[in-house]
Design an enzyme around this catalytic site. Sequence first.
Site, PDB file in Angstrom:
ATOM      1  N   MET A 123      -7.852  -0.604   8.235  1.00 12.71           N
ATOM      2  CA  MET A 123      -6.511  -0.806   8.200  1.00 12.71           C
ATOM      3  C   MET A 123      -6.070  -2.140   8.709  1.00 12.71           C
ATOM      4  SD  MET A 123      -4.507   2.053   7.012  1.00 12.71           S
ATOM      5  CE  MET A 123      -2.873   1.800   7.780  1.00 12.71           C
TER       6      MET A 123
ATOM      7  N   ALA B 297      -6.863  -5.200   7.453  1.00 16.22           N
ATOM      8  CA  ALA B 297      -7.869  -6.187   7.183  1.00 16.22           C
ATOM      9  C   ALA B 297      -7.531  -7.113   6.056  1.00 16.22           C
ATOM     10  CB  ALA B 297      -9.309  -5.451   6.791  1.00 16.22           C
TER      11      ALA B 297
ATOM     12  N   SER C 159      -4.386  -5.616   0.850  1.00 18.00           N
ATOM     13  CA  SER C 159      -3.556  -5.986  -0.190  1.00 18.00           C
ATOM     14  C   SER C 159      -2.809  -7.306  -0.219  1.00 18.00           C
ATOM     15  CB  SER C 159      -2.221  -5.173   0.146  1.00 18.00           C
ATOM     16  OG  SER C 159      -2.541  -3.805   0.204  1.00 18.00           O
TER      17      SER C 159
ATOM     18  N   ASP D 232      -5.158  -1.258  -5.894  1.00 19.63           N
ATOM     19  CA  ASP D 232      -4.800  -1.031  -4.224  1.00 19.63           C
ATOM     20  C   ASP D 232      -4.862   0.230  -3.940  1.00 19.63           C
ATOM     21  OD1 ASP D 232      -4.215  -2.580  -1.812  1.00 19.63           O
ATOM     22  OD2 ASP D 232      -2.116  -1.987  -2.022  1.00 19.63           O
ATOM     23  N   GLU D 233      -5.235   0.676  -2.724  1.00 16.66           N
ATOM     24  CA  GLU D 233      -5.566   1.973  -2.444  1.00 16.66           C
ATOM     25  C   GLU D 233      -6.434   2.600  -3.209  1.00 16.66           C
ATOM     26  OE1 GLU D 233      -3.999   2.261   0.489  1.00 16.66           O
ATOM     27  OE2 GLU D 233      -2.209   1.023   0.616  1.00 16.66           O
TER      28      GLU D 233
ATOM     29  N   GLN E  38      -9.159   3.971  -2.120  1.00  6.95           N
ATOM     30  CA  GLN E  38      -9.781   5.079  -1.650  1.00  6.95           C
ATOM     31  C   GLN E  38      -9.095   6.409  -2.273  1.00  6.95           C
ATOM     32  OE1 GLN E  38      -7.541   2.977  -0.076  1.00  6.95           O
ATOM     33  NE2 GLN E  38      -5.957   3.989   1.186  1.00  6.95           N
TER      34      GLN E  38
ATOM     35  N   CYS F 269     -10.597  -4.946  21.377  1.00  5.75           N
ATOM     36  CA  CYS F 269     -11.529  -5.601  22.281  1.00  5.75           C
ATOM     37  C   CYS F 269     -12.075  -6.816  21.732  1.00  5.75           C
ATOM     38  CB  CYS F 269     -12.584  -4.486  22.492  1.00  5.75           C
ATOM     39  SG  CYS F 269     -13.715  -4.183  20.850  1.00  5.75           S
TER      40      CYS F 269
ATOM     41  N   CYS G   6     -13.105  -0.721  16.624  1.00  6.24           N
ATOM     42  CA  CYS G   6     -14.500  -0.701  16.382  1.00  6.24           C
ATOM     43  C   CYS G   6     -15.185   0.794  16.419  1.00  6.24           C
ATOM     44  CB  CYS G   6     -15.203  -1.597  17.381  1.00  6.24           C
ATOM     45  SG  CYS G   6     -14.887  -1.333  19.144  1.00  6.24           S
TER      46      CYS G   6
END
Length: 189
Positions: free
Chosen positions: A11, A13, A16, A83-84, A86, A143, A178
């Site tokens: 998410m 990244a 879109s 897009d999307e 997945q 982090c 991460c």
Amino acid sequence: MAQLYFYYGAMNAGKSTTLLQAAFNYRERGMRPMLWTAALDDRAGEGRIASRIGLEADAHMFGPGTDLHAAIAAQPADCILVDEAQFLSAAQADQLADVVDGLGVPVLAYGLRTDFRGQLFPGSERLLAIADKLVELKAVCGCGRKATMNLRIDSAGIPVRAGAQTEIGGNDRYVALCRRHFMEAFRAG
């Protein structure tokens, strides 16, 4: 030569955003991109792709029963942008490969690799197996490391460890982390 690309990342990244930039580039050169998004993700409105930085565009919608090859073959396009990705079925990912191989139209699919439990989505699993090019888009964990995982949280910010694979949401429901911080949060409690 047309190819099947799978751009994946956690998410936030910029998937879109990158898709919408590619569509702009095709249009700027007088070409016709055809945009697709999952019907079940209506956060930006039905048949809309939107990025967190404010870019938006209309798109065709696919659902579980959509025959992407037939729909794409019925209208001319110079490039297919999904897009999307997945949320594609494995069969729909294969249909996109058939668009590349049979129609000679490049397909650029953008999506998450894994769900909130760290499991592959069916569409992503198939695209990882058959895409000509795999491109990881980077997100950043708090982090500073590369975020590769998507932690689902409830309204109080508590990690969610069970539930349906698909639950639509943005920063209110998911945090990109991460692997180390994902595993710590997922195992805690």
